[in-house]
Motif scaffolding. Structure first.
Motif, PDB file in Angstrom:
ATOM      1  N   ASN A  99       0.806  -1.221   0.000  1.00 46.30           N
ATOM      2  CA  ASN A  99       0.000   0.000   0.000  1.00 46.30           C
ATOM      3  C   ASN A  99       0.842   1.275   0.000  1.00 46.30           C
ATOM      4  O   ASN A  99       0.327   2.355   0.220  1.00 46.30           O
ATOM      5  CB  ASN A  99      -0.938   0.006   1.215  1.00 46.30           C
ATOM      6  N   LEU A 100       2.138   1.146  -0.275  1.00 45.28           N
ATOM      7  CA  LEU A 100       3.023   2.316  -0.318  1.00 45.28           C
ATOM      8  C   LEU A 100       3.277   2.692  -1.774  1.00 45.28           C
ATOM      9  O   LEU A 100       3.684   1.850  -2.576  1.00 45.28           O
ATOM     10  CB  LEU A 100       4.348   2.032   0.382  1.00 45.28           C
ATOM     11  N   PHE A 101       3.015   3.934  -2.105  1.00 38.48           N
ATOM     12  CA  PHE A 101       3.239   4.442  -3.449  1.00 38.48           C
ATOM     13  C   PHE A 101       4.379   5.447  -3.396  1.00 38.48           C
ATOM     14  O   PHE A 101       4.400   6.329  -2.534  1.00 38.48           O
ATOM     15  CB  PHE A 101       1.966   5.101  -3.992  1.00 38.48           C
ATOM     16  N   VAL A 102       5.344   5.305  -4.306  1.00 40.29           N
ATOM     17  CA  VAL A 102       6.500   6.199  -4.358  1.00 40.29           C
ATOM     18  C   VAL A 102       6.353   7.080  -5.587  1.00 40.29           C
ATOM     19  O   VAL A 102       6.194   6.581  -6.705  1.00 40.29           O
ATOM     20  CB  VAL A 102       7.826   5.411  -4.423  1.00 40.29           C
ATOM     21  N   ILE A 103       6.397   8.392  -5.366  1.00 43.62           N
ATOM     22  CA  ILE A 103       6.358   9.361  -6.464  1.00 43.62           C
ATOM     23  C   ILE A 103       7.691  10.085  -6.475  1.00 43.62           C
ATOM     24  O   ILE A 103       8.079  10.702  -5.482  1.00 43.62           O
ATOM     25  CB  ILE A 103       5.207  10.372  -6.284  1.00 43.62           C
ATOM     26  N   GLY A 104       8.401   9.980  -7.574  1.00 41.84           N
ATOM     27  CA  GLY A 104       9.665  10.685  -7.745  1.00 41.84           C
ATOM     28  C   GLY A 104       9.450  11.834  -8.707  1.00 41.84           C
ATOM     29  O   GLY A 104       8.921  11.640  -9.798  1.00 41.84           O
ATOM     30  N   MET A 105       9.845  13.029  -8.297  1.00 40.91           N
ATOM     31  CA  MET A 105       9.675  14.209  -9.162  1.00 40.91           C
ATOM     32  C   MET A 105      11.048  14.727  -9.577  1.00 40.91           C
ATOM     33  O   MET A 105      12.000  14.691  -8.793  1.00 40.91           O
ATOM     34  CB  MET A 105       8.901  15.295  -8.421  1.00 40.91           C
ATOM     35  N   MET A 106      11.114  15.203 -10.824  1.00 38.60           N
ATOM     36  CA  MET A 106      12.355  15.790 -11.313  1.00 38.60           C
ATOM     37  C   MET A 106      12.044  16.858 -12.338  1.00 38.60           C
ATOM     38  O   MET A 106      10.996  16.844 -12.978  1.00 38.60           O
ATOM     39  CB  MET A 106      13.269  14.726 -11.905  1.00 38.60           C
ATOM     40  N   ASN A 107      12.943  17.786 -12.462  1.00 39.32           N
ATOM     41  CA  ASN A 107      12.830  18.850 -13.442  1.00 39.32           C
ATOM     42  C   ASN A 107      13.671  18.448 -14.639  1.00 39.32           C
ATOM     43  O   ASN A 107      14.894  18.294 -14.523  1.00 39.32           O
ATOM     44  CB  ASN A 107      13.343  20.161 -12.829  1.00 39.32           C
ATOM     45  N   THR A 108      13.046  18.282 -15.803  1.00 37.85           N
ATOM     46  CA  THR A 108      13.780  17.838 -16.986  1.00 37.85           C
ATOM     47  C   THR A 108      14.777  18.876 -17.475  1.00 37.85           C
ATOM     48  O   THR A 108      15.693  18.546 -18.220  1.00 37.85           O
ATOM     49  CB  THR A 108      12.824  17.461 -18.129  1.00 37.85           C
ATOM     50  N   ALA A 109      14.643  20.127 -17.051  1.00 41.08           N
ATOM     51  CA  ALA A 109      15.616  21.147 -17.433  1.00 41.08           C
ATOM     52  C   ALA A 109      16.920  20.958 -16.670  1.00 41.08           C
ATOM     53  O   ALA A 109      17.963  21.440 -17.088  1.00 41.08           O
ATOM     54  CB  ALA A 109      15.054  22.543 -17.159  1.00 41.08           C
ATOM     55  N   ASP A 110      16.878  20.242 -15.583  1.00 38.70           N
ATOM     56  CA  ASP A 110      18.059  19.976 -14.774  1.00 38.70           C
ATOM     57  C   ASP A 110      18.917  18.951 -15.503  1.00 38.70           C
ATOM     58  O   ASP A 110      18.483  17.838 -15.772  1.00 38.70           O
ATOM     59  CB  ASP A 110      17.615  19.443 -13.404  1.00 38.70           C
ATOM     60  N   ARG A 111      20.120  19.315 -15.800  1.00 35.75           N
ATOM     61  CA  ARG A 111      21.000  18.427 -16.575  1.00 35.75           C
ATOM     62  C   ARG A 111      21.363  17.142 -15.834  1.00 35.75           C
ATOM     63  O   ARG A 111      21.864  16.202 -16.414  1.00 35.75           O
ATOM     64  CB  ARG A 111      22.290  19.172 -16.974  1.00 35.75           C
ATOM     65  N   SER A 112      21.125  17.072 -14.529  1.00 37.94           N
ATOM     66  CA  SER A 112      21.436  15.854 -13.784  1.00 37.94           C
ATOM     67  C   SER A 112      20.488  14.717 -14.142  1.00 37.94           C
ATOM     68  O   SER A 112      20.688  13.587 -13.728  1.00 37.94           O
ATOM     69  CB  SER A 112      21.421  16.109 -12.283  1.00 37.94           C
ATOM     70  N   LEU A 113      19.477  14.984 -14.947  1.00 34.23           N
ATOM     71  CA  LEU A 113      18.558  13.944 -15.403  1.00 34.23           C
ATOM     72  C   LEU A 113      19.314  12.842 -16.131  1.00 34.23           C
ATOM     73  O   LEU A 113      18.983  11.668 -16.018  1.00 34.23           O
ATOM     74  CB  LEU A 113      17.499  14.556 -16.333  1.00 34.23           C
ATOM     75  N   ALA A 114      20.370  13.219 -16.834  1.00 40.08           N
ATOM     76  CA  ALA A 114      21.134  12.237 -17.605  1.00 40.08           C
ATOM     77  C   ALA A 114      21.760  11.169 -16.729  1.00 40.08           C
ATOM     78  O   ALA A 114      22.009  10.054 -17.189  1.00 40.08           O
ATOM     79  CB  ALA A 114      22.216  12.957 -18.417  1.00 40.08           C
TER      80      ALA A 114
END
Length: 178
Positions: A99-114
């Motif tokens: 019953n645990l849901f994990v939501i991860g948020m990120m800003n795609t403009a942030d170059r650390s996405l790579a």
């Protein structure tokens, strides 16, 4: 609600903050549960109620260091006590409740996405959320928060125009910066 919690990742967040780690006490050091481990126990104690763990800026943390051996436990088919792993820090058995849901948020403009680990990428579904300054929900939210009509019209007119210009600038910006 107590069934929703949020953390923000950054370069200093580690396994000891998230899962389990040593903390100074008056008489020395003691192992303490991290935020995620504590929240997992809370979710397991109320299996009929959904619990949501939100990780803001998930791409800014060193994900392998933060999750350690527990990364596989966030997969839907690796939940529950039958899939528990033994934690390296204390030898305790640990699992993530159904019953645990994990939501991860990120800003795609942030170059650390790579650098987002592919092991983590495959454990999440990705949804793009574009700005919606022209939507009635946004204008209703402005009104509900007592934003004067004149200012609301400026916001709803200027921000979409600015975002169109940002999106059109594909040489240096683009849609990810809107």
């Amino acid at each position: 609600s107590a069934r929703v919690t949020m953390v923000q990742f950054h370069q200093s967040v580690g396994y000891e903050d998230f899962i389990v780690g040593w903390r100074a006490t008056e008489s020395g050091f003691a192992l303490h549960d991290g935020r995620f481990k504590s929240f997992c126990a809370q979710a397991a104690s109320a299996p009929d109620k959904p619990h949501v763990f939100v990780i803001d800026e998930i791409n800014r943390g060193n994900l392998s260091r933060i999750f350690g051996e527990t990364l596989l436990l966030i997969e839907a088919d690796k939940r529950g006590p039958g899939n528990a792993v033994t934690l390296a820090a204390n030898g305790e058995r640990f699992f993530v409740a159904q019953n645990l849901f994990v939501i991860g948020m990120m800003n795609t403009a942030d170059r650390s996405l790579a650098v987002v680990d592919y092991a983590l990428r495959r454990r999440f579904a990705f949804f793009e959320m574009r700005p919606r300054f022209e939507s009635t929900r946004f204008t209703d939210a402005l009104a509900a928060n007592d934003v004067p009509d004149r200012l609301a019209r400026k916001i709803c007119g200027r921000l979409p125009a600015l975002n169109r210009a940002i999106t059109a600038d594909t040489a240096t910006l683009g849609a990810g910066f809107a």
